[in-house]
Scaffold this motif. Structure first.
Motif, PDB file in Angstrom:
ATOM      1  N   GLY A  14       1.396  20.912 -14.465  1.00 54.55           N
ATOM      2  CA  GLY A  14       2.257  21.072 -13.303  1.00 54.55           C
ATOM      3  C   GLY A  14       1.977  19.942 -12.315  1.00 54.55           C
ATOM      4  N   ARG A  15       1.632  20.300 -11.093  1.00 52.89           N
ATOM      5  CA  ARG A  15       1.324  19.295 -10.072  1.00 52.89           C
ATOM      6  C   ARG A  15      -0.163  18.927 -10.044  1.00 52.89           C
ATOM      7  N   VAL A  16      -0.942  19.528 -10.932  1.00 51.73           N
ATOM      8  CA  VAL A  16      -2.373  19.239 -10.991  1.00 51.73           C
ATOM      9  C   VAL A  16      -2.636  18.176 -12.056  1.00 51.73           C
ATOM     10  N   LEU A  17      -3.456  17.196 -11.705  1.00 44.87           N
ATOM     11  CA  LEU A  17      -3.790  16.105 -12.621  1.00 44.87           C
ATOM     12  C   LEU A  17      -5.295  16.114 -12.865  1.00 44.87           C
ATOM     13  N   LEU A  18      -5.688  16.136 -14.143  1.00 43.44           N
ATOM     14  CA  LEU A  18      -7.093  16.027 -14.537  1.00 43.44           C
ATOM     15  C   LEU A  18      -7.317  14.629 -15.102  1.00 43.44           C
ATOM     16  N   ALA A  34     -12.066  14.685 -12.868  1.00 40.62           N
ATOM     17  CA  ALA A  34     -11.626  14.582 -11.478  1.00 40.62           C
ATOM     18  C   ALA A  34     -10.271  15.275 -11.371  1.00 40.62           C
ATOM     19  N   VAL A  35     -10.119  16.135 -10.374  1.00 42.10           N
ATOM     20  CA  VAL A  35      -8.932  16.972 -10.262  1.00 42.10           C
ATOM     21  C   VAL A  35      -8.166  16.590  -8.993  1.00 42.10           C
ATOM     22  N   ALA A  36      -6.880  16.309  -9.158  1.00 49.82           N
ATOM     23  CA  ALA A  36      -6.026  15.952  -8.018  1.00 49.82           C
ATOM     24  C   ALA A  36      -4.881  16.947  -7.899  1.00 49.82           C
ATOM     25  N   VAL A  47     -14.260  17.337  -8.295  1.00 52.89           N
ATOM     26  CA  VAL A  47     -14.685  16.829  -9.592  1.00 52.89           C
ATOM     27  C   VAL A  47     -15.547  17.889 -10.265  1.00 52.89           C
ATOM     28  N   LEU A  48     -15.218  18.185 -11.512  1.00 54.03           N
ATOM     29  CA  LEU A  48     -16.010  19.107 -12.331  1.00 54.03           C
ATOM     30  C   LEU A  48     -17.070  18.272 -13.031  1.00 54.03           C
ATOM     31  N   THR A  49     -18.315  18.371 -12.564  1.00 50.71           N
ATOM     32  CA  THR A  49     -19.355  17.448 -13.024  1.00 50.71           C
ATOM     33  C   THR A  49     -20.146  17.970 -14.217  1.00 50.71           C
ATOM     34  N   GLY A  50     -19.893  19.205 -14.636  1.00 47.53           N
ATOM     35  CA  GLY A  50     -20.565  19.711 -15.828  1.00 47.53           C
ATOM     36  C   GLY A  50     -22.071  19.585 -15.739  1.00 47.53           C
ATOM     37  N   GLU A  83     -18.680   6.514  -6.858  1.00 47.32           N
ATOM     38  CA  GLU A  83     -17.514   5.721  -6.446  1.00 47.32           C
ATOM     39  C   GLU A  83     -16.422   6.615  -5.860  1.00 47.32           C
ATOM     40  N   LEU A  84     -16.514   7.920  -6.103  1.00 47.33           N
ATOM     41  CA  LEU A  84     -15.532   8.847  -5.545  1.00 47.33           C
ATOM     42  C   LEU A  84     -15.736   8.968  -4.038  1.00 47.33           C
TER      43      LEU A  84
END
Length: 359
Positions: A14-18, A34-36, A47-50, A83-84
């Motif tokens: 949808g409007r979510v970008l991984l 990284a989730v936008a 960001v899902l850093t696991g 860098e984020l």
């Protein structure tokens, strides 16, 4: 079947970008996401850093490759995450209690900016210094790790069969008693292993002391407690449990008070310190023998059977597990449950510190 992700690969929902960020270190294939929210901006929101960047810590690098190689990869992966923008929220895969790090917070999230300022590992700019520190992992590797990796890489595992109550313990089965340590001491089945469900890190502790090939029966106080324990065991790869029983059994065990410990030691009892090596180095009772509880499950020591054995740890939790394991081998073992080595020291008991070369 799966579609592999490359560094920079994007998935639109949808409007979510991984967006995939390849971050080797913990494992060579490790990837952060990284989730936008594109309804607001294309910039990442979180960001899902696991298992790379934790809250207050960074991942251990020794689970899939040599620790030095993993630490070198982790150093550069963390620099990519930094860098984020500072406002990007960080959601790691673990919190305090996991063996995948050693100093992580119990807080479930943070931000890149907060970790940049206050995460000790991120203050090290020199790669060689970081590698030396990160590669010096003292904690044991998580139990069942190879088995879990095999399950993850193998065929799809569907829903496991429901675990039912049994009328009695099947012959030859391993009994995992998940009731409180007080209930266990008051009465338990012969050779039962005590790992209280309420003690924290239940799955990890159980994974250390159980044989995944054995028939395992859970002993619980209630059906609800049995259900929680079953789900905890399944989460760490014990998918084929034989069932559960309610209540204890005829065997009893009496804990050792600190007052009694002093008398037992003078009478020649063997004291087993079941903490990890780095914990013991900060202070231990002279004459004690160090055998981490997780090794006792696998016959990790030849212990004399002619003298009583007392187990001790930091708070009493692991001492209880250790005593149940030793008693199951026919030894006269009892745990110190009221505080362990720190409580012994606080009341004036003598302890010895040990400093290893390079520490």
């Amino acid at each position: 079947r799966h579609d592999p992700l490359d560094d920079g690969s994007e998935i639109e929902l949808g409007r979510v970008l991984l967006r995939a960020i390849h971050t080797p270190g913990h494992r060579p294939e490790h990837t952060c996401l990284a989730v936008a929210d594109r309804s607001r901006t294309d910039e990442p929101w979180l960001v899902l850093t696991g298992d790379s960047l934790f809250v207050g810590d960074t991942a251990r690098p020794d689970l899939a490759v040599a620790s030095k190689e993993g630490a070198e990869g982790l150093f550069h992966s963390l620099r990519r995450l930094l860098e984020l923008p500072d406002g990007v929220e960080v959601f790691p895969g673990h919190v305090a209690g996991s063996l995948c790090g050693k100093g992580m917070s119990s807080k479930a999230s943070s931000t890149i900016g907060f970790e940049r300022r206050f995460n000790d590992a991120l203050q090290i700019d020199d790669e060689r210094e970081f590698v030396v520190r990160a590669a010096s992992v003292g904690a044991p590797k998580p139990p069942n790790m190879a088995r879990l990796v095999e399950l993850n890489r193998g065929p799809f595992v569907g829903a496991v069969a429901e675990v039912a109550e049994l009328p009695a313990r099947p012959p030859g089965a391993t009994i995992l008693d998940v009731r409180s340590i007080e209930d266990f001491l008051a009465g338990h089945a012969e050779s039962a292993i005590s790992v209280p469900l309420a003690g924290g890190s239940f799955g990890t502790k159980a994974g250390f002391v159980l044989d995944p090939e054995a028939a395992i029966v859970v002993a619980a106080s209630t059906e609800e407690e049995a259900g929680h324990a079953v789900r905890g065991l399944q989460a760490v790869g014990f998918l084929e449990l034989s069932g559960y029983v309610l209540g204890g059994g005829p065997e009893q065990m009496r804990p050792v008070s600190l007052d009694e410990l002093e008398a037992l030691l003078q009478a020649g009892a063997d004291l087993i310190d079941v903490r990890e090596r780095d914990e013991r180095d900060s202070g231990y009772i002279a004459g004690s023998r160090n055998i981490p509880y997780r090794l006792l499950a696998h016959g990790g020591a030849d212990l004399p059977g002619e003298r009583p054995i007392v187990t001790i740890c930091e708070t009493g939790a692991r001492a209880g597990i250790a005593a149940s394991l030793l008693a199951g081998r026919g030894l006269d073992a009892r745990p110190v449950l009221e505080g362990g080595v720190p409580a012994w020291s606080a009341r004036g008991g003598q302890t010895v510190e040990f400093r290893r070369c390079g520490s």
